[in-house]
Scaffold this motif. Sequence first.
Motif, mmCIF file in Angstrom:
data_model
loop_
_atom_site.group_PDB
_atom_site.id
_atom_site.type_symbol
_atom_site.label_atom_id
_atom_site.label_comp_id
_atom_site.label_asym_id
_atom_site.label_seq_id
_atom_site.Cartn_x
_atom_site.Cartn_y
_atom_site.Cartn_z
ATOM 1 N N CYS A 46 63.303 13.083 11.762
ATOM 2 C CA CYS A 46 63.794 13.735 13.130
ATOM 3 C C CYS A 46 63.617 14.988 13.091
ATOM 4 O O CYS A 46 64.084 16.029 12.929
ATOM 5 N N SER B 149 68.097 12.215 18.148
ATOM 6 C CA SER B 149 68.494 12.425 16.121
ATOM 7 C C SER B 149 69.671 12.286 16.019
ATOM 8 O O SER B 149 69.896 11.619 14.440
ATOM 9 N N TYR C 36 61.114 8.702 15.718
ATOM 10 C CA TYR C 36 61.508 9.160 15.056
ATOM 11 C C TYR C 36 61.633 8.556 13.917
ATOM 12 O O TYR C 36 61.105 8.662 12.881
ATOM 13 N N ARG D 85 66.779 18.697 16.746
ATOM 14 C CA ARG D 85 68.432 18.421 16.534
ATOM 15 C C ARG D 85 68.598 17.674 18.131
ATOM 16 O O ARG D 85 68.737 18.404 18.878
#
Lengths: 408, 86
Positions: free
Chosen positions: A341, A348, A335, A344
Motif C-alpha cells: 500500500c 490501505s 494494493y 495511507r
Amino acid sequence: MVDDMNEGGPRGRCAPATSPLVPDFIEVDHFGLACGGEHLSGDLFHSRSLEEGNRVVSVLADGLSSGVEAAVLASVTASMALEYVEWNIDTAKAAAILMDSLPVDPVRRISYSTFTIVDARRDGRTRIFEHGNPPVLLIRDGALVPLERTVLGQPRWGNRRLRVSEFQSSVGDRIVLCSDGVTQSGMGTPALPLGWGEPEAAAYALSRLARSPDLSSRRLAELLVDRALWNDGGAAGDDITCGIIHLRRPRVLQVLTGPPFDRARDREFAALVDRPGSRKVVCGGTTSNILARELNREVEMDLALPDREVPAPSAMAGVELVTEGCLTLAKVGQYLEAGACPRRNAASRLVELLLESDVIHFQVGTAVNEAHQDPALPVELDIRRNVIKRIAALLETRHLKKTLLSYY
Amino acid sequence: MEPVTVTICMGTACVVMDGSRLVLLEEHLPERLRGLVRIRGERCLDLCTRRSAALAPFVLVDGEPLANATFESIVLRIEERLAGRA
Ligand code: FES
C-alpha cells in the motif's frame, strides 16, 4: 473461495455469521535479524503446512557462529528436516537422522547446527524435538506451562542430546521458539553481563501478551527480537530469530458491501453488523446509509487525512471501518495485486483489516446502483461483484486466506 | 454566530465528478469566512439517485442541496446564508 450463491442468494436464506467451514487453525510466523554487519542470518525458521493445513511442522535451525557458513549449515539442517517430513518420515525419526548426520565441531564437540522441530496438529497433538537451542516456551492462558521432556541419547551422538516432549495443545496455546541470539542478547553489557536470560525473555513475552492477548504471531516475534536488539545496544551481537506457533480460533472479518437486491431484506442485511464472533467493515455510501437507517446509528466521517485517490473513511458503532464502495474496493484490489500500500488511506486500512483476518466473509448486496450507470460519469465503474471476486481470489492465492461470498 | 455547515458528499458518483477536492474547502475560504464555516463529510447524500448523477458533485449548505458544486458556488451559497441571517 466458497461461493454460496444458493445459501445467501437473493432468494435464499442468509448465511451464518461464522461458518462451520472455519475450524481452529495453526498460525505460524516469525521474525529475525542477522548479526550486525552480516547480510545473511545463520538462523533459519521454516515451516511447512501438511495434510491440508491440519498439520504444521516448523523448524528453527541455528548454524554455528554467523555469516554465510552458518547460513548454509542452518539451511541444510532445516531443509533436511522438512524434506523428511514431506516424505512421510515420522518426525521423531527425522530428528534422530539429523542427530546422526549433523557434523560435529571437533574441538567444542557440539553440532554445527542446533535445531528445534515442532510438529503441531490442528486437533492439538503436538510433539517437539529440541537440540541445542534455548528451550521452547509453551504459553497457555497467559502463563508458562512447563514441558515434560524426555532426554534421548545415543553412543554415536557423544554427549549431544535430543529432548522430546509430547502434549495436547489447547486452543489459544502459543509455542515460542527463540535462537540464542534472543536469550543471550546483551551479554557482556553493563546492564546484562550474563545476557537477557530465558526467564527474562519469557517474562517479557508474557507481559506483552497480558497487555494485548490477541497479538499476532508475527507481532510477538517482532517484539521479542526488537527487545533483544535493544539489549544488544542496537547492533545485533548474534543472529536473532523468533518463531511462534499459535493454535487459535480464526479471526473472521465480514465485509458488507452493496444494497440488497430486494429492499425487504435491508433489515436482515443490517442485522449482520451485530452478529457476534467477527469484525465488520462496510464499503459503500448507499450501504452505509441503509445500515444507519436500519440500526439507527450515526456514520461519522473523518476528514482529517484527505486523500486524492480514495475518499476518507468513516466510523460507525459496531463496525471497524466504513468506506466508500467502488473506488475504494478497486484500490484495495490494486494494493493486494501490487503487494503493498503506497499511501495511507481508507483502502490501505481495509487491506490491513483483511490481512489481519484468517477468514473473510463478503456479504454482497446485488442491487445495481443506477447512479453508477449514468453516462454522465467520466469513468466506468466495475460491477461490485467482479471487484469482490478479484479481491477474494487474491486473498486466497497470495495470502492463504479463506474467503466466503454470500449474495443478498 | 452559529457557523454555516457545509456537508460534502464523498460518495462514488460525487467523487468521480470531481467532488473529491471539495474536502479542501477550508483552504479555499476567503479570509472573511474563516471560522464561520463548519465542514463535514457524508458517505452519500443520496442525491445521485434521487436527482441525477449528472448533477454531481453535491453538497449541502445548512441542509440545502447544491448541485454541480464548486469552491466558488459553495462560497457564494455560504455568503447568501450569512446575509440571510443578518
Ligand atoms: S454520491 Fe454524492 S449524492 Fe450519492
